[in-house]
Scaffold this active site. Sequence first.
Site, PDB file in Angstrom:
ATOM      1  N   ARG A 263      44.316  37.525  40.979  1.00  0.00           N
ATOM      2  CA  ARG A 263      45.038  38.343  40.007  1.00  0.00           C
ATOM      3  C   ARG A 263      45.084  37.582  38.689  1.00  0.00           C
ATOM      4  NH1 ARG A 263      44.097  41.703  43.147  1.00  0.00           N
ATOM      5  NH2 ARG A 263      45.520  43.092  44.262  1.00  0.00           N
ATOM      6  N   GLU A 292      44.478  44.577  32.550  1.00  0.00           N
ATOM      7  CA  GLU A 292      43.313  45.349  32.990  1.00  0.00           C
ATOM      8  C   GLU A 292      43.525  46.802  32.593  1.00  0.00           C
ATOM      9  OE1 GLU A 292      42.581  44.507  37.153  1.00  0.00           O
ATOM     10  OE2 GLU A 292      42.251  42.387  36.762  1.00  0.00           O
ATOM     11  N   HIS A 313      37.102  43.574  37.529  1.00  0.00           N
ATOM     12  CA  HIS A 313      37.800  43.641  38.819  1.00  0.00           C
ATOM     13  C   HIS A 313      36.986  44.438  39.851  1.00  0.00           C
ATOM     14  CE1 HIS A 313      42.076  43.428  40.751  1.00  0.00           C
ATOM     15  NE2 HIS A 313      41.123  43.314  41.654  1.00  0.00           N
TER      16      HIS A 313
HETATM   17  O1  LIG Z   1      42.047  43.500  44.243  1.00  0.00           O
HETATM   18  C1  LIG Z   1      41.741  43.779  45.333  1.00  0.00           C
HETATM   19  C2  LIG Z   1      42.610  43.711  46.500  1.00  0.00           C
HETATM   20  O2  LIG Z   1      43.823  43.568  46.356  1.00  0.00           O
HETATM   21  O3  LIG Z   1      42.099  43.800  47.611  1.00  0.00           O
END
Ligand SMILES: O=CC(=O)O
Length: 347
Positions: A263, A292, A313
């Site tokens: 994150r 994001e 992401h």
């Molecule tokens: O970001 C992706 C997840 O949380 O699996």
Amino acid sequence: MPDGSGSSSSIPLRQDALGTLKASEATLFIATPIHPKSEAHADKVFGRVLRPGVGGWTREAALAEADAVVLRAGTIREPDLLIAPKVRIVARNGTGYDSVDLPGCVSRGVVVTNVPGGNAEAVAEIALALALAVTRRVAELDARIRSGELVRSITALCPGLLGRTVGLVGMGDIAYAAARMFSAFNCKIIVYSPTSPASRWVKPDERYPVPLAHERVDSLDALLGRAHVVSLHCPLTPATRGMIGPRELALMLPDAVLINTSRGAMVDEDALVAALREGRIGGAGLDVTAVEPAYGDNLAKFAGLRNVVVLPHVGASTDAAQEYGCNAAIDICADYLEGRGARNRVA
Ligand SMILES: O=CC(=O)O
């Protein structure tokens, strides 16, 4: 991080108050588009599937009708819960669940689940791809020759990845998959996790039939002082928010590369950009950013930095991971509504 065994809240669950419900008679809300095969799976399992913007349904109207929610991208926050009186479960396809208002769900008797491990290999692949892209200067050189520059190979020297020390922060499924992949490059694996038991790192599993060679270090500082690649694989919690700041960046080796597929908020981006601009670390590969989507102004701070690769992401975005994870989230909702319990419950 919750252990997945369910919360001990004394708030009654909506499910208990409302009784079980057949999925074939229930309404599922799919908050943002999911894998096309999983969209079809949802239509098979649930009586009604509502998607914002499809068939005239707004997000608000769909939430008002839904018994269950499947969440891939996007969030479920307090204002959503206020207009969702029937929702009994929010099932996230993914490992992290920081996109769900957990206290808000708990206080309304709404169960929250995730799909741990479902995308571990996919995310680990992106960590490896970013590490290679930065340590071999892949993205930088591609951009330079496309812009018309004549690049001679002798000016493109780089440390590479083979045999380097990789420091993994976290010991969950994704870190484990990453460790296996980096091991193929003969990297020395050092790991730091304040919380995780390390059982699966020493007991082979069916996908990796030999014990995984690694060294566990007892502090983040110790890891930062030794790793050529630092790769973050922990959930975003109050304890991990901003865990890589000016102090931690200063502890990293001068040619070290920071990889973040977890994150964005775990890294102080301004401090990272300063360290990169001043050449205090070697580079960074980021699949996640503090704000994001990685688009427009959100990316401005990285402009002109050749030693950074940023992705939007996409760590979990393989067909296999998305179909598996979204189908799992749909099945978890159906099982729960029909009284078979909530698999992977986190709240
Ligand atoms: O970001 C992706 C997840 O949380 O699996």
